[in-house]
Design a protein around this motif. Structure first.
Motif, PDB file in Angstrom:
ATOM      1  N   SER A   9     -70.487 -30.107 -58.429  1.00  0.00           N
ATOM      2  CA  SER A   9     -69.262 -29.307 -58.365  1.00  0.00           C
ATOM      3  C   SER A   9     -69.036 -28.794 -56.942  1.00  0.00           C
ATOM      4  O   SER A   9     -69.969 -28.725 -56.132  1.00  0.00           O
ATOM      5  CB  SER A   9     -69.339 -28.116 -59.322  1.00  0.00           C
ATOM      6  OG  SER A   9     -70.307 -27.182 -58.860  1.00  0.00           O
ATOM      7  N   ASP A  10     -67.796 -28.438 -56.639  1.00  0.00           N
ATOM      8  CA  ASP A  10     -67.482 -27.868 -55.331  1.00  0.00           C
ATOM      9  C   ASP A  10     -68.188 -26.527 -55.133  1.00  0.00           C
ATOM     10  O   ASP A  10     -68.506 -26.157 -54.003  1.00  0.00           O
ATOM     11  CB  ASP A  10     -65.957 -27.687 -55.184  1.00  0.00           C
ATOM     12  CG  ASP A  10     -65.392 -28.647 -54.148  1.00  0.00           C
ATOM     13  OD1 ASP A  10     -66.101 -29.591 -53.774  1.00  0.00           O
ATOM     14  OD2 ASP A  10     -64.247 -28.447 -53.713  1.00  0.00           O
ATOM     15  N   LEU A  11     -68.422 -25.821 -56.232  1.00  0.00           N
ATOM     16  CA  LEU A  11     -69.126 -24.541 -56.145  1.00  0.00           C
ATOM     17  C   LEU A  11     -70.559 -24.766 -55.655  1.00  0.00           C
ATOM     18  O   LEU A  11     -71.042 -24.064 -54.755  1.00  0.00           O
ATOM     19  CB  LEU A  11     -69.132 -23.848 -57.503  1.00  0.00           C
ATOM     20  CG  LEU A  11     -69.852 -22.487 -57.567  1.00  0.00           C
ATOM     21  CD1 LEU A  11     -69.204 -21.477 -56.618  1.00  0.00           C
ATOM     22  CD2 LEU A  11     -69.849 -21.944 -58.999  1.00  0.00           C
ATOM     23  N   CYS A  12     -71.229 -25.747 -56.232  1.00  0.00           N
ATOM     24  CA  CYS A  12     -72.588 -26.064 -55.771  1.00  0.00           C
ATOM     25  C   CYS A  12     -72.560 -26.560 -54.326  1.00  0.00           C
ATOM     26  O   CYS A  12     -73.450 -26.242 -53.527  1.00  0.00           O
ATOM     27  CB  CYS A  12     -73.222 -27.109 -56.686  1.00  0.00           C
ATOM     28  SG  CYS A  12     -73.721 -26.440 -58.297  1.00  0.00           S
ATOM     29  N   ARG A  13     -71.529 -27.332 -53.996  1.00  0.00           N
ATOM     30  CA  ARG A  13     -71.404 -27.842 -52.628  1.00  0.00           C
ATOM     31  C   ARG A  13     -71.338 -26.691 -51.619  1.00  0.00           C
ATOM     32  O   ARG A  13     -71.918 -26.768 -50.536  1.00  0.00           O
ATOM     33  CB  ARG A  13     -70.149 -28.715 -52.525  1.00  0.00           C
ATOM     34  CG  ARG A  13     -70.004 -29.446 -51.201  1.00  0.00           C
ATOM     35  CD  ARG A  13     -68.656 -30.139 -51.106  1.00  0.00           C
ATOM     36  NE  ARG A  13     -68.612 -31.089 -49.998  1.00  0.00           N
ATOM     37  CZ  ARG A  13     -67.494 -31.657 -49.559  1.00  0.00           C
ATOM     38  NH1 ARG A  13     -66.338 -31.388 -50.143  1.00  0.00           N
ATOM     39  NH2 ARG A  13     -67.523 -32.488 -48.542  1.00  0.00           N
ATOM     40  N   TYR A  14     -70.626 -25.621 -51.982  1.00  0.00           N
ATOM     41  CA  TYR A  14     -70.511 -24.445 -51.119  1.00  0.00           C
ATOM     42  C   TYR A  14     -71.900 -23.950 -50.707  1.00  0.00           C
ATOM     43  O   TYR A  14     -72.162 -23.702 -49.530  1.00  0.00           O
ATOM     44  CB  TYR A  14     -69.744 -23.339 -51.852  1.00  0.00           C
ATOM     45  CG  TYR A  14     -69.609 -22.044 -51.067  1.00  0.00           C
ATOM     46  CD1 TYR A  14     -68.438 -21.741 -50.398  1.00  0.00           C
ATOM     47  CD2 TYR A  14     -70.655 -21.132 -51.003  1.00  0.00           C
ATOM     48  CE1 TYR A  14     -68.297 -20.555 -49.666  1.00  0.00           C
ATOM     49  CE2 TYR A  14     -70.543 -19.945 -50.278  1.00  0.00           C
ATOM     50  CZ  TYR A  14     -69.361 -19.666 -49.624  1.00  0.00           C
ATOM     51  OH  TYR A  14     -69.235 -18.493 -48.902  1.00  0.00           O
ATOM     52  N   PHE A  15     -72.778 -23.827 -51.670  1.00  0.00           N
ATOM     53  CA  PHE A  15     -74.118 -23.279 -51.397  1.00  0.00           C
ATOM     54  C   PHE A  15     -75.022 -24.314 -50.730  1.00  0.00           C
ATOM     55  O   PHE A  15     -75.857 -23.976 -49.896  1.00  0.00           O
ATOM     56  CB  PHE A  15     -74.748 -22.772 -52.695  1.00  0.00           C
ATOM     57  CG  PHE A  15     -74.108 -21.512 -53.211  1.00  0.00           C
ATOM     58  CD1 PHE A  15     -74.546 -20.266 -52.781  1.00  0.00           C
ATOM     59  CD2 PHE A  15     -73.049 -21.570 -54.112  1.00  0.00           C
ATOM     60  CE1 PHE A  15     -73.951 -19.101 -53.242  1.00  0.00           C
ATOM     61  CE2 PHE A  15     -72.446 -20.409 -54.583  1.00  0.00           C
ATOM     62  CZ  PHE A  15     -72.893 -19.179 -54.140  1.00  0.00           C
ATOM     63  N   GLU A  16     -74.863 -25.581 -51.105  1.00  0.00           N
ATOM     64  CA  GLU A  16     -75.716 -26.625 -50.541  1.00  0.00           C
ATOM     65  C   GLU A  16     -75.401 -26.903 -49.073  1.00  0.00           C
ATOM     66  O   GLU A  16     -76.258 -27.406 -48.331  1.00  0.00           O
ATOM     67  CB  GLU A  16     -75.599 -27.895 -51.389  1.00  0.00           C
ATOM     68  CG  GLU A  16     -76.320 -27.746 -52.726  1.00  0.00           C
ATOM     69  CD  GLU A  16     -75.857 -28.738 -53.779  1.00  0.00           C
ATOM     70  OE1 GLU A  16     -75.041 -29.639 -53.439  1.00  0.00           O
ATOM     71  OE2 GLU A  16     -76.293 -28.617 -54.941  1.00  0.00           O
ATOM     72  N   LEU A  17     -74.189 -26.568 -48.633  1.00  0.00           N
ATOM     73  CA  LEU A  17     -73.830 -26.728 -47.229  1.00  0.00           C
ATOM     74  C   LEU A  17     -74.465 -25.658 -46.345  1.00  0.00           C
ATOM     75  O   LEU A  17     -74.565 -25.829 -45.131  1.00  0.00           O
ATOM     76  CB  LEU A  17     -72.300 -26.675 -47.056  1.00  0.00           C
ATOM     77  CG  LEU A  17     -71.517 -27.918 -47.485  1.00  0.00           C
ATOM     78  CD1 LEU A  17     -70.026 -27.607 -47.508  1.00  0.00           C
ATOM     79  CD2 LEU A  17     -71.792 -29.098 -46.565  1.00  0.00           C
ATOM     80  N   LEU A  18     -74.902 -24.561 -46.936  1.00  0.00           N
ATOM     81  CA  LEU A  18     -75.485 -23.473 -46.160  1.00  0.00           C
ATOM     82  C   LEU A  18     -76.796 -23.904 -45.507  1.00  0.00           C
ATOM     83  O   LEU A  18     -77.493 -24.777 -46.025  1.00  0.00           O
ATOM     84  CB  LEU A  18     -75.747 -22.262 -47.071  1.00  0.00           C
ATOM     85  CG  LEU A  18     -74.522 -21.543 -47.632  1.00  0.00           C
ATOM     86  CD1 LEU A  18     -74.944 -20.570 -48.730  1.00  0.00           C
ATOM     87  CD2 LEU A  18     -73.771 -20.807 -46.530  1.00  0.00           C
ATOM     88  N   PRO A  19     -77.150 -23.287 -44.386  1.00  0.00           N
ATOM     89  CA  PRO A  19     -78.442 -23.610 -43.755  1.00  0.00           C
ATOM     90  C   PRO A  19     -79.597 -23.185 -44.659  1.00  0.00           C
ATOM     91  O   PRO A  19     -79.471 -22.232 -45.440  1.00  0.00           O
ATOM     92  CB  PRO A  19     -78.423 -22.796 -42.461  1.00  0.00           C
ATOM     93  CG  PRO A  19     -77.444 -21.690 -42.702  1.00  0.00           C
ATOM     94  CD  PRO A  19     -76.409 -22.253 -43.623  1.00  0.00           C
ATOM     95  N   ASP A  20     -80.712 -23.876 -44.556  1.00  0.00           N
ATOM     96  CA  ASP A  20     -81.868 -23.564 -45.406  1.00  0.00           C
ATOM     97  C   ASP A  20     -82.421 -22.174 -45.141  1.00  0.00           C
ATOM     98  O   ASP A  20     -83.135 -21.609 -45.969  1.00  0.00           O
ATOM     99  CB  ASP A  20     -82.968 -24.610 -45.194  1.00  0.00           C
ATOM    100  CG  ASP A  20     -82.573 -25.975 -45.749  1.00  0.00           C
ATOM    101  OD1 ASP A  20     -81.702 -26.025 -46.641  1.00  0.00           O
ATOM    102  OD2 ASP A  20     -83.133 -26.989 -45.284  1.00  0.00           O
TER     103      ASP A  20
END
Length: 593
Positions: free
Chosen positions: A96-107
């Motif tokens: 989902s785009d919602l998960c994408r939002y968080f997965e794009l963040l730096p580790d």
């Protein structure tokens, strides 16, 4: 800020709607508001795509330039807020785009770690509560705008000057100031006192009762001294600089504002050592100015320091942030190879992806008389030479944003225009120059290209909205760093590369960002020496020697730096010293008369 990078302005059209594509994921970007015709056409195009009512603002209407800019920025704000709201309403399901939002963040992001922890929770009330906390912590990226401060053409109505507040830069500022955005204006290309003073007319640039600024000021600068001078000028008017955006003088896209040999590393070091003292000095002046305006503020305001220009690896990104205590870096040119983010037509995109180092060069193509980072395979250069071959050099001047020359006319005209080049060549023919000198000056005159059209046409081609008979020749101005990126990438890939999750340059031999800039400056000095061979004055020779000396001091700084951070650059250190030694030998070999 959730992300540690931003996307700077990319020409006129290349990032004109980038916020619409990345802001909902928390990434800030900058669009140019120089061209109100482009702005109006983008509003029309995206309104149709989103089934939003569109009411045109004709050029003939009073204050149309400012109103068009306001209307477009309000449109972007509405759309991005809607997109962000819809994003937050999604479920945390894989893909989902919602998960994408968080997965794009730096580790390294706490929010990212929280997301990963939540995804491991078993279904139930605790997981739902965790998800609510995460959604409440989400933030959009900002929709920032760029104004080249000195691109400030005077405008006339029926032959009468329409007044200072209707010059191009002031009108653009008014368009931003009167929009609903809570964002920043990035002021670049030097200081314009008239523009800076005009900002006092808008309440959004002053703190509210909570000490918050609805509109913020970012200064794009190339050295500490100019940053302080400009910031003091603003502070004394009660205007706070919220960010200094340091840009490499030569290792960047677009116009290149070369320093007098001051390199990026020493410049960053000066900001690092003096920023606290500078912020306090500016705040004292700012507070006094606000008191005189009847505004009380006791809370010290933040002042971010960021850098951009030629950064190409996650290691460079991390090092700059950590060693110089920076708030973020800017990544511009690599995003030209990311179709999800920028507007590059298919033909130009293919050419960019296949380009090598020799295809990117510093040119005299800009009508502003400022050196300009250019791309040899842009179609506008082919058009330029065809016009010369036909005996009709120069471009029709339809938009007139870069009219700044009064050599032959009362009202300023553009040096890329057919009118100017015809008049200039005529004067060269009458000047009795030698054949060699005539050819040299002829080439300098006809090198100029129309940026007003060339930097927009790629956007019109990509969206298939080019009008009949409209110029489709493309101008593009990437930084030299783009030579090392040789593919078309997804948004996720480029962000992953910035944060070190993947390495898009794993098999590429590429100089360190500091070494690349140093070599660009040495080449620049070498060209300057060649240009001065015939007529070097004492003053010019002194300036060239000062430039060379400054580069030598920069090399000494890098020697010490690389020694200090040896533990942070394992594997790279030997290569850096070898690159630096080659650059030093090249500099030493330059002979100034």
């Amino acid at each position: 800020m959730l992300h540690s990078f931003h996307i700077p302005v990319l020409g006129l059209g290349y990032s004109i709607d980038t916020p619409l594509k990345v802001a909902r994921y928390g990434i800030s970007s900058v669009l140019s508001i120089v061209d109100d015709e482009l702005v109006e056409r983008m509003r029309a195009y995206h309104s149709q795509n989103r089934a939003v009512d569109f009411e045109a603002i004709p050029k003939s209407e009073t204050d149309s330039r400012s109103r068009r800019i306001t209307a477009y920025l309000n449109f972007l704000s509405d759309c991005i807020n809607q997109d962000f709201k819809a994003l937050k309403q999604q479920d945390f399901t894989a893909g989902s785009d919602l998960c994408r939002y968080f997965e794009l963040l730096p580790d390294t992001s706490r929010l990212k770690r929280g997301y990963e922890l939540m995804m491991e929770y078993p279904e139930g009330e605790a997981k739902q509560s965790f998800q609510s906390v995460l959604k409440n912590a989400m933030r959009m990226g900002t929709i920032d705008v760029n104004i080249m401060a000195k691109v400030d053409k005077m405008n006339y109505v029926d032959g009468e000057y329409s007044g200072d507040i209707n010059t191009d830069a002031l009108s653009a500022l008014r368009g931003f100031a009167e929009s609903k955005l809570s964002a920043s204006v990035v002021l670049s290309a030097g200081m314009n006192p008239k523009l800076y003073s005009y900002m006092e007319n808008f309440g959004d640039f002053f703190p509210d009762e909570k000490g918050l600024l609805n509109k913020q000021i970012i200064l794009k600068v190339s050295d500490f001294r100019s940053a302080l001078i400009q910031a003091k000028f603003l502070a004394k008017k009660g205007l706070w600089v919220s960010e200094f955006r340091i840009e490499s003088g030569l290792n960047c896209g677009g116009h290149a504002f070369a320093t007098e040999g001051y390199l990026l590393g020493p410049i960053l070091e000066e900001f690092k050592t003096k920023k606290i003292e500078m912020r306090q000095e500016l705040f004292n002046q700012y507070q006094l100015a606000l008191t005189q305006k009847g505004i009380a503020i006791n809370k010290q305001l933040k002042q971010r320091i960021t850098v951009q220009g030629g950064i190409g690896t996650a290691a460079e990104h991390r090092f700059l942030l950590q060693h110089y205590h920076l708030d973020a870096t800017g990544w511009g040119s690599p995003f030209l190879l990311v179709p999800e983010v920028t507007n590059v037509d298919a033909n130009t995109l293919t050419r960019l992806a296949a380009a090598n180092e020799d295809d990117f060069y510093l040119s005299g193509a800009s009508p502003l008389g400022i050196r300009f980072n250019n791309f040899k395979n842009g179609t506008i250069d082919l058009q330029r030479t065809e016009r010369i071959d036909k005996g009709r050099p120069g471009s029709p001047c339809t938009k007139k944003y870069l009219c700044n020359n009064t050599e032959f006319t009362d009202q300023a005209i553009c040096t890329a225009s057919r009118e100017y080049q015809h008049l200039k060549i005529k004067s060269l023919k009458a000047a009795g120059l030698s054949e060699e000198e005539y050819k040299k000056q002829f080439n300098e005159v006809t090198e100029k290209i129309c940026l007003c059209e060339g930097l927009c046409s790629s956007t019109y081609l990509k969206y298939n909205i080019l009008k009949p008979k409209e110029n489709k020749a493309v101008a593009i101005c990437p930084g030299p760093n783009l030579a090392y990126f040789s593919d078309v990438y997804s948004f996720d890939e480029m962000v992953g590369h910035i944060y070190g999750k993947i390495n898009l340059l794993a098999q590429v031999e590429r100089p360190h960002v500091f070494i690349k800039e140093l070599n660009l400056y040495i080449d620049y000095l070498q060209e300057d020496i060649k240009r001065q061979l015939q007529s070097s004055s004492y003053k010019k020779i002194k300036q060239l020697n000062g430039f060379k000396q400054q580069l030598a001091e920069g090399i000494n700084y890098y020697k010490k730096l690389f020694n200090e951070v040896a533990d942070q650059t394992t594997g790279e250190l030997k290569g850096l010293y070898e690159q630096l030694a080659k650059s030093e030998d090249k500099l030493d070999a330059l002979i100034i008369g």
